[in-house]
Design a protein around this motif. Structure first.
Motif, PDB file in Angstrom:
ATOM      1  N   ALA B 278       0.839  -1.199   0.000  1.00 55.52           N
ATOM      2  CA  ALA B 278       0.000   0.000   0.000  1.00 55.52           C
ATOM      3  C   ALA B 278       0.877   1.253   0.000  1.00 55.52           C
ATOM      4  O   ALA B 278       0.661   2.175  -0.786  1.00 55.52           O
ATOM      5  N   ALA B 279       1.883   1.265   0.874  1.00 55.05           N
ATOM      6  CA  ALA B 279       2.733   2.455   1.020  1.00 55.05           C
ATOM      7  C   ALA B 279       3.467   2.758  -0.278  1.00 55.05           C
ATOM      8  O   ALA B 279       3.660   3.922  -0.635  1.00 55.05           O
ATOM      9  N   ALA B 280       3.859   1.700  -1.021  1.00 54.19           N
ATOM     10  CA  ALA B 280       4.584   1.890  -2.274  1.00 54.19           C
ATOM     11  C   ALA B 280       3.734   2.609  -3.318  1.00 54.19           C
ATOM     12  O   ALA B 280       4.265   3.194  -4.260  1.00 54.19           O
ATOM     13  N   LEU B 281       2.426   2.578  -3.159  1.00 50.42           N
ATOM     14  CA  LEU B 281       1.530   3.249  -4.117  1.00 50.42           C
ATOM     15  C   LEU B 281       1.411   4.754  -3.829  1.00 50.42           C
ATOM     16  O   LEU B 281       0.799   5.502  -4.579  1.00 50.42           O
ATOM     17  N   ARG B 282       1.981   5.170  -2.720  1.00 46.00           N
ATOM     18  CA  ARG B 282       2.065   6.592  -2.353  1.00 46.00           C
ATOM     19  C   ARG B 282       0.733   7.321  -2.440  1.00 46.00           C
ATOM     20  O   ARG B 282       0.600   8.348  -3.113  1.00 46.00           O
ATOM     21  N   SER B 283      -0.252   6.749  -1.772  1.00 41.78           N
ATOM     22  CA  SER B 283      -1.556   7.391  -1.717  1.00 41.78           C
ATOM     23  C   SER B 283      -2.128   7.123  -0.327  1.00 41.78           C
ATOM     24  O   SER B 283      -2.963   6.257  -0.146  1.00 41.78           O
ATOM     25  N   PRO B 284      -1.610   7.852   0.670  1.00 42.55           N
ATOM     26  CA  PRO B 284      -1.972   7.529   2.053  1.00 42.55           C
ATOM     27  C   PRO B 284      -3.453   7.740   2.347  1.00 42.55           C
ATOM     28  O   PRO B 284      -4.131   8.480   1.646  1.00 42.55           O
ATOM     29  N   GLY B 285      -3.931   7.063   3.365  1.00 37.77           N
ATOM     30  CA  GLY B 285      -5.337   7.190   3.732  1.00 37.77           C
ATOM     31  C   GLY B 285      -5.579   6.587   5.103  1.00 37.77           C
ATOM     32  O   GLY B 285      -4.679   5.988   5.687  1.00 37.77           O
ATOM     33  N   PRO B 286      -6.789   6.771   5.610  1.00 37.07           N
ATOM     34  CA  PRO B 286      -7.081   6.365   6.992  1.00 37.07           C
ATOM     35  C   PRO B 286      -6.902   4.859   7.271  1.00 37.07           C
ATOM     36  O   PRO B 286      -6.462   4.506   8.358  1.00 37.07           O
ATOM     37  N   TYR B 287      -7.225   3.998   6.301  1.00 36.85           N
ATOM     38  CA  TYR B 287      -7.055   2.569   6.582  1.00 36.85           C
ATOM     39  C   TYR B 287      -5.576   2.209   6.711  1.00 36.85           C
ATOM     40  O   TYR B 287      -5.193   1.405   7.554  1.00 36.85           O
ATOM     41  N   GLN B 288      -4.749   2.819   5.848  1.00 36.57           N
ATOM     42  CA  GLN B 288      -3.317   2.545   5.947  1.00 36.57           C
ATOM     43  C   GLN B 288      -2.760   3.026   7.282  1.00 36.57           C
ATOM     44  O   GLN B 288      -1.922   2.358   7.899  1.00 36.57           O
ATOM     45  N   LEU B 289      -3.226   4.199   7.734  1.00 30.53           N
ATOM     46  CA  LEU B 289      -2.731   4.712   9.012  1.00 30.53           C
ATOM     47  C   LEU B 289      -3.180   3.820  10.174  1.00 30.53           C
ATOM     48  O   LEU B 289      -2.395   3.511  11.075  1.00 30.53           O
ATOM     49  N   GLN B 290      -4.437   3.394  10.128  1.00 30.65           N
ATOM     50  CA  GLN B 290      -4.921   2.491  11.187  1.00 30.65           C
ATOM     51  C   GLN B 290      -4.156   1.175  11.165  1.00 30.65           C
ATOM     52  O   GLN B 290      -3.849   0.599  12.214  1.00 30.65           O
ATOM     53  N   ALA B 291      -3.860   0.690   9.945  1.00 29.60           N
ATOM     54  CA  ALA B 291      -3.091  -0.548   9.834  1.00 29.60           C
ATOM     55  C   ALA B 291      -1.691  -0.358  10.400  1.00 29.60           C
ATOM     56  O   ALA B 291      -1.163  -1.238  11.090  1.00 29.60           O
ATOM     57  N   ALA B 292      -1.095   0.803  10.117  1.00 28.10           N
ATOM     58  CA  ALA B 292       0.255   1.078  10.630  1.00 28.10           C
ATOM     59  C   ALA B 292       0.252   1.115  12.158  1.00 28.10           C
ATOM     60  O   ALA B 292       1.174   0.604  12.811  1.00 28.10           O
ATOM     61  N   ILE B 293      -0.794   1.700  12.733  1.00 26.66           N
ATOM     62  CA  ILE B 293      -0.914   1.742  14.200  1.00 26.66           C
ATOM     63  C   ILE B 293      -1.055   0.321  14.741  1.00 26.66           C
ATOM     64  O   ILE B 293      -0.379  -0.076  15.705  1.00 26.66           O
ATOM     65  N   ALA B 294      -1.917  -0.467  14.099  1.00 29.07           N
ATOM     66  CA  ALA B 294      -2.132  -1.847  14.547  1.00 29.07           C
ATOM     67  C   ALA B 294      -0.853  -2.665  14.414  1.00 29.07           C
ATOM     68  O   ALA B 294      -0.557  -3.526  15.264  1.00 29.07           O
ATOM     69  N   MET B 295      -0.057  -2.386  13.365  1.00 31.54           N
ATOM     70  CA  MET B 295       1.214  -3.106  13.189  1.00 31.54           C
ATOM     71  C   MET B 295       2.186  -2.769  14.319  1.00 31.54           C
ATOM     72  O   MET B 295       2.939  -3.633  14.771  1.00 31.54           O
ATOM     73  N   CYS B 296       2.193  -1.509  14.762  1.00 33.26           N
ATOM     74  CA  CYS B 296       3.063  -1.118  15.884  1.00 33.26           C
ATOM     75  C   CYS B 296       2.753  -1.978  17.103  1.00 33.26           C
ATOM     76  O   CYS B 296       3.662  -2.461  17.784  1.00 33.26           O
ATOM     77  N   HIS B 297       1.463  -2.165  17.361  1.00 36.58           N
ATOM     78  CA  HIS B 297       1.065  -3.005  18.496  1.00 36.58           C
ATOM     79  C   HIS B 297       1.462  -4.456  18.257  1.00 36.58           C
ATOM     80  O   HIS B 297       1.966  -5.125  19.153  1.00 36.58           O
ATOM     81  N   ALA B 298       1.229  -4.922  17.015  1.00 38.26           N
ATOM     82  CA  ALA B 298       1.468  -6.337  16.709  1.00 38.26           C
ATOM     83  C   ALA B 298       2.948  -6.685  16.804  1.00 38.26           C
ATOM     84  O   ALA B 298       3.312  -7.821  17.112  1.00 38.26           O
ATOM     85  N   GLU B 299       3.816  -5.698  16.538  1.00 43.63           N
ATOM     86  CA  GLU B 299       5.253  -5.980  16.544  1.00 43.63           C
ATOM     87  C   GLU B 299       5.900  -5.708  17.900  1.00 43.63           C
ATOM     88  O   GLU B 299       7.064  -6.031  18.110  1.00 43.63           O
ATOM     89  N   ALA B 300       5.142  -5.110  18.833  1.00 42.56           N
ATOM     90  CA  ALA B 300       5.706  -4.791  20.152  1.00 42.56           C
ATOM     91  C   ALA B 300       5.750  -6.049  21.021  1.00 42.56           C
ATOM     92  O   ALA B 300       4.789  -6.807  21.035  1.00 42.56           O
ATOM     93  N   PRO B 301       6.869  -6.255  21.737  1.00 45.30           N
ATOM     94  CA  PRO B 301       6.942  -7.441  22.597  1.00 45.30           C
ATOM     95  C   PRO B 301       5.988  -7.373  23.797  1.00 45.30           C
ATOM     96  O   PRO B 301       5.570  -8.410  24.305  1.00 45.30           O
ATOM     97  N   SER B 302       5.638  -6.175  24.238  1.00 45.65           N
ATOM     98  CA  SER B 302       4.706  -6.039  25.367  1.00 45.65           C
ATOM     99  C   SER B 302       4.082  -4.652  25.319  1.00 45.65           C
ATOM    100  O   SER B 302       4.506  -3.787  24.548  1.00 45.65           O
ATOM    101  N   TRP B 303       3.083  -4.435  26.182  1.00 43.34           N
ATOM    102  CA  TRP B 303       2.401  -3.132  26.262  1.00 43.34           C
ATOM    103  C   TRP B 303       3.408  -2.041  26.616  1.00 43.34           C
ATOM    104  O   TRP B 303       3.446  -0.992  25.985  1.00 43.34           O
ATOM    105  N   SER B 304       4.275  -2.320  27.629  1.00 40.80           N
ATOM    106  CA  SER B 304       5.192  -1.275  28.087  1.00 40.80           C
ATOM    107  C   SER B 304       6.317  -1.025  27.081  1.00 40.80           C
ATOM    108  O   SER B 304       6.859   0.064  27.024  1.00 40.80           O
ATOM    109  N   GLN B 305       6.645  -2.043  26.272  1.00 42.44           N
ATOM    110  CA  GLN B 305       7.712  -1.852  25.276  1.00 42.44           C
ATOM    111  C   GLN B 305       7.159  -1.459  23.904  1.00 42.44           C
ATOM    112  O   GLN B 305       7.793  -1.684  22.892  1.00 42.44           O
TER     113      GLN B 305
END
Lengths: 118, 413
Positions: B278-305
């Motif tokens: 999606a990012a390579a298409l260079r047309s940002p939007g709300p779903y991509q941003l929400q996905a990016a936020i969700a990915m941050c959580h998914a890649e974090a080892p814990s809540w505090s980290q």
């Protein structure tokens, strides 16, 4: 398919429109009929202002005014013939009057199949 | 889920959209095509449970749907000419999907655009999509959304009549960019409903997985549309955490307390790839941003980290595009994690949203969390009680009740 485009407006918002703006839009409405001549199967009619409306109700009672109390009033209608609803909406979207406040175009399919009455 | 139900769920998802489209193309009547397929699905529920699934489920469904379509057309007297023409057609007129139907994955897209058409009321688009594209039965939809079945059936009938009467065709519109948001919204809502209902929802269909699948169908059909990939990534990464959202006893587990080893790492990696695409298409939007936020959580080892600074930054961008109160509420939660000083700011922001979201239970639940973080337990408990009074979702109620028990208060504390 045949669709009736009903051009409506809200007279209470008409006061915000300048004379020049109205004339400009009116001029382009003339052009609009030319542009869409191929799909306009009946150019329909433009109506006199809503103050001229008289309604006949159930039982033949004649009353002053339009048939309902809505803010929007019908100012005219045209019939177009296009392949489908998306095409009808695309034509309706180009109506120059939509630049004015309170203007709307209602799109309604026309009954063309009367075979159930045969 | 029984073997017959599992087979049906898989076949229904795969074949319904194709069959409705194929029957519509053949007979020219959307209502007939859709009703015929729905009828076949209902027959399959009864018959497959009784006799076990047939050897070729897709072919069975195709045959049944086609027979229903012919019956429906014959039953409608005013379509005499069509019926006469069809009298000669054989049962093989619509081949099974595993043979050459001439309908590929992309042919579900025109159907989806019709079901999500702006001429239909927003609240019926989702139900119609679930039936005509995903092959859910009306009883399944009614159970999932906790609505009255006959009311729902009436709404669907009205929507189909409007499609037929107004001449909404099954086609991808010229203005794809203008109409895609409506389609994506329906897919997003499908997941949202599944997410909310997952504690008690329909057991013979995994609606969350269905939504992820549909988002994938849309993205693959429109590979140049960044937001389609963004939505696909968002739903996939949310769904990858599904197993950790509830305990074995059905208790809701908040993100901070989830057992992250239960998360589906492979699905998260795939979602990451979709998001990069999606990012390579260079047309940002709300779903991509929400996905990016969700990915941050998914890649974090814990809540505090968790990388809260990145999340707060992404929320800043999301708020620029979509300054709705719910987005700002979520943004304030991220803000609060950045440090004690920020928690005060976050609380002020949440309080300011109170006017817009007074009836939204998560506003009060969030206030409660922030107040607890700031050492104001009495006000926190009051906010939790307000949240409790505003939600009817069982899992959420139990969570709030547990939280209130865990933080007992004496008067005046």
């Amino acid at each position: 398919m045949k669709y009736v485009l009903m051009f409506t407006s809200d007279p209470s918002q008409a006061a915000d429109v300048t004379q020049e703006q109205a004339q400009d839009v009116y001029g382009r409405i003339y052009g609009w009929f030319g542009e869409h001549a191929a799909v306009i199967s009946d150019s329909g009619a433009e109506l006199q202002p809503v103050e001229t409306a008289t309604t006949v109700r159930t039982g033949g009672v004649v009353v002053d005014g339009p048939f309902n109390e809505a803010k929007e009033v019908i100012g005219g209608f045209s019939v177009i013939e296009v392949p489908d609803m998306d095409a009808a909406l695309a034509v309706a979207r180009t109506w120059p009057g939509l630049e004015l406040p309170g203007v709307a175009v209602e799109v309604r399919p026309m009954v063309v199949d009367y075979s159930q009455f045969e | 889920m029984s073997g017959a139900d599992a087979t049906l769920a898989a076949v229904a998802r795969e074949e319904t959209g194709r069959l409705v489209t194929a029957l519509y193309r053949r007979f020219g009547d959307f209502d007939v095509a859709e009703e015929a397929v729905q009828g076949a699905l209902l027959e399959a529920v009864t018959q497959w449970r009784r006799d076990g699934p047939p050897r070729n489920p897709a072919a069975w469904l195709t045959t049944a749907a086609q027979r229903n379509a012919l019956d429906l057309l014959r039953g409608r007297g005013r379509r005499r000419q069509v019926t006469e023409r069809l009298a000669a057609t054989t049962e093989e007129a619509v081949p099974a999907a595993d043979e050459a139907v001439g309908v590929d994955a992309d042919d579900r897209l025109p159907l989806l655009f019709a079901c999500a058409h702006p001429a239909l009321a927003p609240e019926v688009r989702l139900a119609l999509t679930l039936r005509a594209v995903m092959g859910l039965t009306t009883p399944q939809i009614a159970r999932a959304f906790l609505v009255n079945e006959s009311t729902l059936a009436q709404r669907i009938v009205r929507a189909k009549r409007k499609i037929v009467a107004t001449g909404i065709d099954l086609r991808v519109p010229d203005d794809v960019d203008g109409r895609l948001p409506d389609v994506l919204a329906v897919v997003y809502l499908t997941y949202n409903e599944a997410y909310v209902a997952s504690a008690g929802g329909s057991e013979d269909r995994d609606l969350g997985a269905d939504a992820v699948w549909l988002a994938g169908v849309v993205a693959r059909s429109l590979p140049r549309k960044a937001e389609a990939w963004g939505l696909s990534a968002l739903l996939a990464v949310q769904h990858a955490r599904a197993a950790a959202r509830f305990t074995a006893r059905g208790e809701l587990v908040l993100l901070r307390d989830q057992d992250r080893s239960l998360w589906d790492r492979r699905a998260i990696d795939q979602a990451g790839k979709d998001l990069q695409r999606a990012a390579a298409l260079r047309s940002p939007g709300p779903y991509q941003l929400q996905a990016a936020i969700a990915m941050c959580h998914a890649e974090a080892p814990s809540w505090s980290q968790t990388d809260w600074r990145q999340i707060a930054t992404l929320y800043g961008l999301l708020t620029d595009i979509d300054p709705s109160p719910v987005v700002r509420l979520n943004a304030s939660i991220a803000l609060a994690q950045l440090g004690p000083g920020q928690a005060e700011r976050a609380l002020a922001e949440v309080e300011a949203l109170g006017a817009h979201l007074a009836g939204y239970h998560l506003l009060h639940a969030t206030r409660a969390e922030l107040l607890r973080l700031l050492g104001r337990p009495a006000e926190a408990a009051a906010a939790d009680r307000q949240a409790l009074a505003l939600t009817s979702n069982d899992a959420e109620r139990r969570l709030l009740q547990t939280r209130l028990r865990r933080h007992p208060l004496t008067d005046g504390s």
